[in-house]
Structures are given as C-alpha cells and as structure tokens.
Design an enzyme around this catalytic site. Structure first.
Site, PDB file in Angstrom:
ATOM      1  N   GLU A  40      60.469  59.731  49.504  1.00 29.34           N
ATOM      2  CA  GLU A  40      59.169  60.254  49.082  1.00 29.34           C
ATOM      3  C   GLU A  40      58.066  59.211  49.275  1.00 29.34           C
ATOM      4  O   GLU A  40      58.233  58.038  48.930  1.00 29.34           O
ATOM      5  CB  GLU A  40      59.242  60.627  47.603  1.00 29.34           C
ATOM      6  CG  GLU A  40      57.920  61.101  46.996  1.00 29.34           C
ATOM      7  CD  GLU A  40      57.972  61.207  45.480  1.00 29.34           C
ATOM      8  OE1 GLU A  40      57.262  62.066  44.936  1.00 29.34           O
ATOM      9  OE2 GLU A  40      58.721  60.435  44.842  1.00 29.34           O
ATOM     10  N   LYS A 111      55.496  69.530  46.683  1.00 27.17           N
ATOM     11  CA  LYS A 111      56.209  69.234  45.440  1.00 27.17           C
ATOM     12  C   LYS A 111      55.665  70.080  44.290  1.00 27.17           C
ATOM     13  O   LYS A 111      54.464  70.129  44.036  1.00 27.17           O
ATOM     14  CB  LYS A 111      56.051  67.746  45.128  1.00 27.17           C
ATOM     15  CG  LYS A 111      56.830  67.242  43.937  1.00 27.17           C
ATOM     16  CD  LYS A 111      56.619  65.732  43.806  1.00 27.17           C
ATOM     17  CE  LYS A 111      57.346  65.141  42.629  1.00 27.17           C
ATOM     18  NZ  LYS A 111      57.092  63.682  42.512  1.00 27.17           N
ATOM     19  N   CYS A 146      61.860  64.173  44.124  1.00 29.06           N
ATOM     20  CA  CYS A 146      61.785  63.223  43.013  1.00 29.06           C
ATOM     21  C   CYS A 146      61.817  63.899  41.635  1.00 29.06           C
ATOM     22  O   CYS A 146      62.854  64.363  41.195  1.00 29.06           O
ATOM     23  CB  CYS A 146      60.554  62.338  43.191  1.00 29.06           C
ATOM     24  SG  CYS A 146      60.618  60.799  42.242  1.00 29.06           S
TER      25      CYS A 146
END
Length: 257
Positions: A40, A111, A146
């Site tokens: 990421e 995300k 994440c």
C-alpha cells in the site's frame, strides 16, 4: 499459480521517482511468477499524510505507467499496491491498481475503510464503495487494503463474489504487528481462501513499519513470512486446496446470516 509478494522499504531519503523505478526493476526480476503484489502507498508512505496531495496521481499517471510497462515486460498479473489517486473532481482516494500481463489496467479498488479516525487518511481521502474481484486464468482475486483487514464482512463479501485469493497490500505499523499477523490468518481461515498480505519495511513519517508480509493458505497455515527488511516471498499456490478445504470442512455452507 506462482505468487510473489514484494515487501518494499519506504525510505524518506529516496525520491518517489527513484523508488518507482526501483520497484519496476524488481518486478522485472520476477520472471516465472504469475502474480506479483506490491504494498500500500509505497510511493509516498501510508503515514506521510502531508505528502498525499502533492504526490497524488491520476490513473494514467507516472506510477501507473511504470507499473504497466513492468507488468507487460515481465508477463505477470501485477497488483501494483496502491497510490494516492486524484480523481477528476479533485477528491483523493487510496486506490489499488491491478495490471494484466499485457500491461492493461484490469481493475482498480478504492479502499473502503480509511484509517485515522479523525485525522490522516480518514479525513484526507474519500472512501471507496465497490467490492472488487479480478478474474485471472488461474484464480479469482479479491481486493482489500490494510485497515480493511479489520472488517471481516468485506472479506466474506469478496468470498461470496468468488474470490479464492485475498490480496491485501498494507502500510501496517510495527506497534500493531501481531494484529496484522493474526488478522491475515483469521481472514484465511474464516473464508477458506489464500491470503497474500504485503506490507512495507522501514520507517516513514516517524512510523516504523511492521514488515512481516505473509502468504497464508486456506487452513490458516503460514506458507511464507518475511522479516522486517525488504524481501520477496515467492510461493506456488495450489488452487485445488481452496476447493478441498471447503469440501472437507464445509463451514461456509452452515452460514445463517
């Protein structure tokens, strides 16, 4: 399917342009892999909030261009980690880029769960809304990033959408390293998928990174785990293991909710 998870160091002393070129060269060194995964926000650093606006790129910007060429030159499916995407309306997103072996941008994932509570990514970036899978000739990939790892409902939705391999690039902090290791295994076990969890090394914005990228099989066994420095994990994944695990222990069939 041969998968390579590339744990990169984010060093503030290295320019973004130099790191971009170095990452592309490292991808090219992985001939023989079918899938390569980067972390990421490896261009800027996941905690370098003050750099997000300045380093934001479009989906045809320099990182996408470099990664497209690297995927094409190597002939791999390339999950190029994520970038700070600047959308046409000026909004920023933490956006993953997946390239096919011919260098085409096959899918993007914005995300969904932004980290920071009332600061950082949570206030600087907009949230994605779409569940994203990527069909490849070998397997269907499910995309997350994440902090998403803390939200199992996303991974169950990816499994319902056909994912066999859950790909999770991250910039996870060292002080919560054991959470990272625990969640990666938990998502594999509960969804009976492979998990490719790719983190960063080094320290940026005064935040030490967890490292410890992992490849976990559908039974929760860690097939490979990195240390705390740069490292590439290359593992052959037997996709029949996903089917066999689900047949031998058919817990997913007993879902009520």
């Amino acid at each position: 399917m041969r998968a390579s998870v590339m744990q990169l160091k984010v060093d503030p002393a290295e320019s973004v342009a130099a790191r971009r070129e170095r990452a592309a060269d490292r991808v090219r060194a992985l001939h023989g892999s079918d899938l390569v995964v980067l972390p990421e926000l490896w261009t800027t650093g996941a905690f370098a909030y003050e750099s997000f606006a300045a380093e934001a790129e479009s989906l045809d910007g320099p990182t996408a261009g470099a990664m497209s060429r690297a995927a094409r030159d190597t002939g791999v499916w390339l999950h190029a980690g994520s970038i700070v995407e600047k959308a046409p309306d000026g909004s920023l997103y933490n956006t993953s880029l997946v390239f096919s072996p011919d260098g085409e941008l096959a899918r993007t994932y914005r995300k969904i769960h932004r980290f920071g509570f009332d600061r950082g990514e949570a206030v600087l970036m907009s949230a994605g809304r779409e569940i994203v899978t990527v069909p490849t000739p070998e397997a269907t990939l499910g995309l997350a990033t994440c902090y998403d790892l803390r939200f199992p409902e996303l991974f169950r939705a990816l499994t319902d959408a056909g994912a066999q391999i859950l790909v999770v690039p991250a910039g996870w902090p060292a002080r919560r390293r054991e959470h990272w290791r625990l969640f990666a295994r938990a998502r594999a076990v509960e969804d009976q998928c492979y998990v490719l969890a790719c983190g960063t090394a080094g320290t940026h914005a005064d935040v030490e990174q967890a490292g410890h990228s992992m490849v976990v099989d559908p039974w929760g066994t860690v097939l490979a785990e990195a240390g705390e420095d740069e490292e590439v994990l290359t593992v052959d994944l037997d996709l029949a293991t996903v089917t066999k695990t689900r047949e031998d222990f058919p817990a997913l069939k007993d879902r009520v909710l």
